[in-house]
Design a protein around this motif. Structure first.
Motif, short mmCIF file in Angstrom:
data_model
loop_
_atom_site.label_atom_id
_atom_site.label_comp_id
_atom_site.label_asym_id
_atom_site.label_seq_id
_atom_site.Cartn_x
_atom_site.Cartn_y
_atom_site.Cartn_z
N ILE B 15 -21.75 2.47 19.24
CA ILE B 15 -22.32 3.68 19.25
C ILE B 15 -22.17 4.30 20.56
CG2 ILE B 15 -24.50 4.90 19.52
CD1 ILE B 15 -25.28 3.15 16.95
N CYS B 16 -22.17 3.57 21.67
CA CYS B 16 -21.79 3.91 22.99
C CYS B 16 -20.40 4.59 23.08
CB CYS B 16 -22.07 2.83 24.15
SG CYS B 16 -21.05 1.44 23.76
N ASP B 52 -28.75 5.94 23.66
CA ASP B 52 -28.37 5.74 22.23
C ASP B 52 -28.32 4.36 21.79
OD1 ASP B 52 -29.03 8.51 21.66
OD2 ASP B 52 -26.77 8.75 21.39
N CYS B 53 -28.02 3.56 22.67
CA CYS B 53 -27.69 1.98 22.59
C CYS B 53 -28.94 1.50 21.85
CB CYS B 53 -27.47 1.28 23.83
SG CYS B 53 -27.29 -0.65 23.53
N PRO B 54 -28.87 1.02 20.38
CA PRO B 54 -29.91 0.45 20.03
C PRO B 54 -30.29 -0.83 20.62
CG PRO B 54 -27.94 0.06 18.51
CD PRO B 54 -27.48 0.88 19.65
N ALA B 55 -29.79 -1.72 21.14
CA ALA B 55 -30.07 -2.81 21.95
C ALA B 55 -30.67 -2.66 23.36
CB ALA B 55 -29.10 -3.73 21.94
N HIS B 56 -30.56 -1.29 23.74
CA HIS B 56 -30.94 -1.15 25.22
C HIS B 56 -30.11 -2.22 26.41
CE1 HIS B 56 -34.10 1.24 23.45
NE2 HIS B 56 -34.63 0.09 22.73
N ALA B 57 -28.98 -2.10 25.77
CA ALA B 57 -28.10 -3.03 26.48
C ALA B 57 -27.19 -2.45 27.58
CB ALA B 57 -27.05 -3.69 25.54
#
Lengths: 556, 84
Positions: B15-16, B52-57
């Motif tokens: 997504i990034c 927008d990172c779903p994993a907050h990575a």
């Protein structure tokens, strides 16, 4: 040759999926048009409103009363000198409808429960910027466009526009979704150009070594202004370059979201408007005295600081919330990590390099240019300013009228110039060595900054601009021979520099023709402001390879 | 430089790379799990990838050139200059 892999047929092609482009696509689709929208990146996070905005210029009748209240306040602002009044009136008249539409779609235009206006305001005077929460605006608008059947092509920067004897006929784009480039052709009956604010034309002021540290998104390079210029579209007000201001060294818009007072190092306020932080007005000093930060620095009396200390905890929390709405989360994260607390720390502010905003395509009351079927909307409109509000409203107006062309027959043939332009871009990709886009962009910035920069404290003149125009021509010939790109991304960037070069040329010829000093356009050979040129707009265009110019009266 | 991806937490969704307005990332989903931060100098630090990172990575690291200049607000007062 880079292959042409995809072709589309559309009633309306929209170039750029920022606020204006998405609103144009939505309006055109609402009228039954088949719409193809092309974006350089992804419409969910592209353009000047990518991560949010918190103030929207508009007229809300129940708050302002008569429309003249907003009009008068708006026309007092810095960029209003480029505004044709009939367009401003249409923008303001249409604005309540758009604000309510956005609110219905889920962009919170009443975050305090009601319409509330604050910031960019003088104490005791009417306020015209609606405080709103735009953090999700791009996702909401993208969804609304999709819901109406708009075909969105992401990672598809447009390279060229085409026209036939009748008017605009389509666009050529580049697929940059992978390393290998391919062409996309969109045959269209009407085109809405909406590529926004222009960055990267002048050397980055706060950080010359970091080209992408610009106050607005550096992917904005005025592509469709340049593409329109190449097919004979009128550009207007190109000499009236703008310089924004904000924190140093991280370049960022959003100064009106800061609630504090601009102060000298000895604590005195820089301007006359407020002496302590004020959520309702902010400090208008930098809007009125646009050269303040540079004046302070060059006179040795600076630097200037934005001081929010003394604000209540509640007001500081409000500012923090507003910064999130405005999309300044990177700035907030950084300040948190570094322990920078606006309640205790004063942040240095400064001016940024010149940009183009409200310098671009000349439109009529419906958003259409002199080329039939070619519309423009957003920050690249040459004769109306108004930031996010005008982008949203005029985007909608332009799309609405562009859709009227759906009843014409589509020119399905390959545009006459398409082969030559595809060969031109292919040659850049097929070259094995040469000049990178970065090299070309820096070379262009050097010439622009040295020969055509705007004030404060920088002058233009006939001899300097004439030299600059000559050097731009030299650079153009070198770029045509030497530019090379090793992948699709670099080819996109190379095309951006080619577009910026065209804009630089249009800017310089316009600046040479305006033989007076006015605002930031400071001429060493014409040091006075000529009242006879006050309401005169300079129009430039290309005809048979020659640059033409004409003055016209500002529409009142 | 600019985005720093926590490779342990990254889901490899890409997504990034898809939302980045500047194409800072390059992501070959077939061969790589974690996107490559290929063009750090083109990062605008807009935070789209972080948000927008779903994993907050992802975290952004601002280069030293972008440092914010600030002072303690209570130092904004007349300086005691030696009498002439």
């Amino acid at each position: 040759m880079i292959p042409l892999k995809k072709q589309y047929e559309a009633d309306v092609a929209v170039i750029g999926g920022g606020i204006a482009g998405l609103m144009a696509a939505i309006a055109a689709a609402d009228k039954g048009a088949r719409v193809v929208l092309l974006d350089k990146a992804n419409t969910k996070r592209s353009g000047a409103g990518a991560t949010g905005n918190d103030h929207f210029l508009c007229w809300i009748p129940e708050k302002h009363g008569d429309i003249s209240v907003v009009y008068n306040e708006f026309m007092d602002s810095q960029n209003a000198t480029s505004n044709d009044t009939p367009l401003v009136m249409r923008f303001l008249e249409t604005s309540p409808k758009i604000v309510n539409m956005w609110n219905d779609w889920g962009i919170n235009m009443k975050p305090t429960g009601d319409f509330h206006f604050e910031g960019h305001a003088y104490p005791g005077r009417p306020r015209i910027f609606l405080k709103y929460d735009g953090h999700n605006q791009k996702k909401v608008l993208t969804e609304q466009a999709k819901k109406r059947g708009v075909q969105i092509l992401n990672h598809a920067p447009v390279l060229e526009m085409f026209r036939n004897e009748e008017g605009v006929s389509g666009v050529l784009a580049l697929d940059v979704s992978g390393d290998e480039p391919s062409f996309i052709m969109v045959h269209a009956k009407a085109v809405v150009a909406a590529t926004g604010y222009v960055s990267r034309l002048f050397t980055t002021d706060p950080t010359p070594s970091q080209m992408f540290n610009t106050n607005m998104c550096p992917s904005g390079t005025g592509d469709s202004i340049a593409q329109a210029w190449r097919i004979g579209t009128y550009l207007v007000n190109m000499e009236k370059t703008y310089r924004h201001a904000g924190p140093r060294f991280l370049a960022r818009c959003g100064k009106a979201t800061w609630i504090g007072v601009y102060r000298y190092p000895d604590g005195r306020p820089v301007g006359p408007f407020i002496t302590k932080p004020d959520v309702e007005t902010g400090d208008m000093t930098s809007d009125v005295w646009s050269s303040a930060f540079t004046d302070l620095k060059l006179s040795g009396r600076g630097p200037a600081y934005m001081d929010c200390s003394g604000a209540s905890r509640e007001d500081l929390e409000h500012m923090r919330w507003a910064m999130k709405c405005e999309g300044l989360t990177a700035l907030l994260d950084y300040m948190d990590k570094e322990g920078i607390d606006p309640g205790r720390h004063a942040v240095e502010f400064g001016q940024y390099e010149a940009n183009l905003v409200t310098n671009g395509i000349e439109i009529d009351i419906n958003g259409e240019s002199n080329v039939r079927g070619l519309f423009a909307a957003g920050d690249m409109m040459g004769n109306i300013s108004g930031d996010i509000g005008a982008a949203a409203v005029y985007g909608w107006i332009a799309g609405h009228h562009a859709a009227d062309y759906q009843h014409l027959a589509l020119d399905e043939g390959m545009p006459a110039q398409a082969g030559e332009r595809m060969a031109f871009y292919s040659a850049i990709y097929e070259r094995k060595t040469g000049a990178s886009w970065q090299e070309a962009n820096f070379a262009l910035q050097q010439i622009m900054t040295e020969y055509a920069d705007c004030g404060p404290h920088r002058v233009r003149s006939d001899t300097m601009l004439s030299a600059g125009i000559k050097y731009l021509g030299d650079l153009r010939r070198k770029m045509e021979k030497e530019l090379y790109a090793s992948d699709a991304h670099e080819l996109m960037r190379a095309a951006e520099v080619i577009n910026l070069l065209d804009l630089g040329q249009a800017l310089m010829v316009s600046a040479r023709e305006r033989k007076e000093s006015r605002g930031r356009h400071i001429r060493s050979d014409y040091t006075f402001t000529n009242p006879l040129l006050r309401d005169k707009f300079l129009r430039v265009w290309q005809e048979n390879g020659e640059v033409k110019m004409a003055w016209r009266d500002r529409l009142i | 430089m600019p985005p720093v991806i926590n490779t342990e937490a990254c889901l490899g969704c890409g997504i990034c790379a898809d939302v980045c307005p500047l194409q800072v990332f390059r992501h070959n989903k077939v061969t790589d799990k974690v996107p490559e931060v290929k063009r750090p100098y083109e990062c605008w630090h807009c935070n789209a990838c972080v948000l927008d990172c779903p994993a907050h990575a992802i975290e952004l690291r601002l280069p030293l050139t972008h440092m914010l200049l600030y002072v303690d607000a209570d130092t904004l007062k007349p300086r005691d200059l030696p009498a002439r």
